[in-house]
Write a protein that holds these residues in place. Structure first.
Motif, PDB file in Angstrom:
ATOM      1  N   ALA A 138       0.852  -1.192   0.000  1.00  0.00           N
ATOM      2  CA  ALA A 138       0.000   0.000   0.000  1.00  0.00           C
ATOM      3  C   ALA A 138       0.884   1.237   0.000  1.00  0.00           C
ATOM      4  N   ILE A 139       0.340   2.329  -0.550  1.00  0.00           N
ATOM      5  CA  ILE A 139       1.033   3.611  -0.547  1.00  0.00           C
ATOM      6  C   ILE A 139       0.071   4.674  -0.019  1.00  0.00           C
ATOM      7  N   LEU A 140       0.553   5.470   0.922  1.00  0.00           N
ATOM      8  CA  LEU A 140      -0.187   6.623   1.405  1.00  0.00           C
ATOM      9  C   LEU A 140       0.416   7.865   0.769  1.00  0.00           C
ATOM     10  N   PHE A 141      -0.371   8.569  -0.036  1.00  0.00           N
ATOM     11  CA  PHE A 141       0.088   9.794  -0.694  1.00  0.00           C
ATOM     12  C   PHE A 141      -0.343  10.986   0.150  1.00  0.00           C
ATOM     13  N   LEU A 142       0.632  11.769   0.604  1.00  0.00           N
ATOM     14  CA  LEU A 142       0.341  12.855   1.529  1.00  0.00           C
ATOM     15  C   LEU A 142       0.401  14.224   0.857  1.00  0.00           C
ATOM     16  N   PHE A 143      -0.456  15.109   1.342  1.00  0.00           N
ATOM     17  CA  PHE A 143      -0.349  16.528   1.038  1.00  0.00           C
ATOM     18  C   PHE A 143      -0.719  17.291   2.303  1.00  0.00           C
ATOM     19  N   SER A 144      -0.349  18.544   2.361  1.00  0.00           N
ATOM     20  CA  SER A 144      -0.670  19.384   3.505  1.00  0.00           C
ATOM     21  C   SER A 144      -1.739  20.391   3.114  1.00  0.00           C
ATOM     22  N   PHE A 145      -2.740  20.541   3.981  1.00  0.00           N
ATOM     23  CA  PHE A 145      -3.779  21.526   3.727  1.00  0.00           C
ATOM     24  C   PHE A 145      -3.223  22.953   3.772  1.00  0.00           C
ATOM     25  N   THR A 146      -2.031  23.133   4.326  1.00  0.00           N
ATOM     26  CA  THR A 146      -1.430  24.465   4.396  1.00  0.00           C
ATOM     27  C   THR A 146      -0.407  24.696   3.291  1.00  0.00           C
TER      28      THR A 146
END
Length: 253
Positions: A138-146
């Motif tokens: 599995a891969i978790l793709f992250l981004f920041s709301f800021t």
């Protein structure tokens, strides 16, 4: 990869709140805090609670500063770093999470080995990304709301770390959701992304307090999709009755 069934179709998503789960969850706690597990450690269960453990490798992908290391710590119930620092190589974190299958009531312990690698390290050393992707489940793709740039970079992250034809669970996680006064990503942006990519987006942020409420939705979704993926891999008509020996990930992580 075939679209998974609706959330909660395979596992009991609120089971961690029930009295039935307390004795299992107590095995990943120590003095009211989450236990830190090393690579060779596992929860110690009494004979009457003997359950099977399924093992998976999970890669956390995202631009520098989005909170990859903080997410790994949050999922493991560890202290979140107060200051940001660039991960210099590959760091791994082991997370144990019990779930109960809806169809037959079987309890499983999911052992998730989270792989986190700094963006600068990935760019400098060509062998790191292949190592993170090797036999990944599995891969978790992250981004920041800021950080809107991290959100706009999601398509590049997905293209670099995965392939449309692979059999890998993919989830998107938006970090720093609690900093709504500084958000650069709107709910409309998130809905449009989900419509285009067909990937669920989870939101995390805020201080970690006692209990599992902050991490349970993401851990349950990850466990459910991983279990469904394995059931489909062995040709099960309906997820659930597959034996753990058949469904366990072959990676050995």
């Amino acid at each position: 990869m075939k679209m998974p069934p609706p959330p909660g179709s395979i596992i009991q998503i609120d089971w961690h709140r029930s009295a039935d789960s307390k004795e299992y969850l107590s095995r990943i706690r120590s003095k009211k805090q989450r236990r830190r597990f090393g690579l060779l450690e596992a929860p110690v269960l009494p004979p009457h609670l003997s359950v099977d453990t399924v093992r998976y490798k999970v890669f956390i992908s995202g631009k520098s500063g989005v909170g990859k290391t903080a997410l790994a710590a949050r999922l493991a119930g560890l202290d979140i770093p107060n200051m940001h620092y660039e991960t210099t190589g590959i760091e791994t974190t082991v997370v144990f999470w019990p779930v109960k299958l809806r169809e037959n009531g079987q309890v499983l312990f999911f052992r998730l080995q989270l792989w986190d690698c700094g963006e600068n390290a990935l760019r400098r050393f060509d062998h790191l990304l292949p190592s993170c992707k090797e036999q990944v489940d599995a891969i978790l793709f992250l981004f920041s709301f800021t950080d809107r740039a991290s959100f706009e970079d999601l398509s590049n992250q997905i293209a670099r770390a995965s392939d449309p034809s692979d059999n890998i669970v993919k989830l998107v996680v938006g970090t720093k959701f609690d900093l709504f006064m500084h958000t650069d990503v709107t709910e409309r942006d998130v809905r449009k992304f989900q419509e285009v990519w067909g990937l669920p987006v989870f939101r995390v942020g805020g201080d970690v307090v006692g209990g599992f409420g902050e991490v349970a939705p993401l851990l349950n979704a990850l466990a459910e999709r991983l279990w469904y993926q394995d059931c489909m891999a062995v040709g099960a008509a309906q997820p659930g009755p597959v034996t753990v020996t058949e469904a366990a990930s072959p990676t050995g992580f």
